[in-house]
Design a protein around this motif. Sequence first.
Motif, PDB file in Angstrom:
ATOM      1  N   ASN A  31       0.954  -1.407  -0.053  1.00  0.00           N
ATOM      2  CA  ASN A  31       0.864  -0.349  -0.467  1.00  0.00           C
ATOM      3  C   ASN A  31       0.587   1.526  -0.205  1.00  0.00           C
ATOM      4  N   LYS A  32       1.672   1.368   0.997  1.00  0.00           N
ATOM      5  CA  LYS A  32       2.675   2.235   1.246  1.00  0.00           C
ATOM      6  C   LYS A  32       3.238   3.197  -0.398  1.00  0.00           C
ATOM      7  N   TRP A  33       4.067   1.680  -0.797  1.00  0.00           N
ATOM      8  CA  TRP A  33       4.642   2.346  -2.303  1.00  0.00           C
ATOM      9  C   TRP A  33       3.867   2.507  -3.439  1.00  0.00           C
ATOM     10  N   ILE A  34       2.407   1.371  -2.930  1.00  0.00           N
ATOM     11  CA  ILE A  34       1.704   1.729  -4.410  1.00  0.00           C
ATOM     12  C   ILE A  34       1.178   3.908  -4.219  1.00  0.00           C
ATOM     13  N   ALA A  35       0.929   3.952  -3.109  1.00  0.00           N
ATOM     14  CA  ALA A  35       0.796   5.738  -2.228  1.00  0.00           C
ATOM     15  C   ALA A  35       1.541   6.483  -2.704  1.00  0.00           C
ATOM     16  N   LEU A  36       3.306   5.653  -2.871  1.00  0.00           N
ATOM     17  CA  LEU A  36       3.717   6.409  -2.721  1.00  0.00           C
ATOM     18  C   LEU A  36       4.324   6.353  -4.211  1.00  0.00           C
TER      19      LEU A  36
END
Length: 180
Positions: A31-36
């Motif tokens: 999630n955080k990497w996709i959001a980033l």
Amino acid sequence: MNLPNKLTVLRVIMVPFFVLFMLTDLGGDANKWIALAIFCVASLTDMLDGKIARARNLVTNFGKFMDPLADKLLVCSAMICLIPVGKLPAWIVIIIIAREFIISGFRLIASDNGIVIAASYWGKFKTVSQMFMIILLIADFGGIFVMIENVLIWVSLILTVVSLIDYIAKNKQVLTQGGM
């Protein structure tokens, strides 16, 4: 619709997807990497749309209006998403968003009086510092980066206040001519 305006619209469309990956478990551990990744691509469109518009003489009223709005949507959404995960204090986000509302209102008054208020260098520095801050806060590398994150939070806050003062000082005639 020209290319810079399409990039601006794309940035607006990316905001809900960014928020979705920031606040849900849809992508699991990624999630955080996709959001980033979404945030970084959206931030790059911010840089590109203005450069292309100026270089190709494609500056439009739509772009003048939507580009800063798209930036505000992206950056403010990101900062709001960083509050519940404990990466950004709410009071700082409130000050930064309040500045955005004040400047937007200021621009509306100016526009009613036929005055266009262009983005200042202070405003551009503020936006860049906020984007770097958000990238590091989402990535959450830890270690020495925590100190860098904290410095960027304070730099962003200071540039937010300085750019607000700069806008008002340089355009105070808007307040006197605006019937206020």
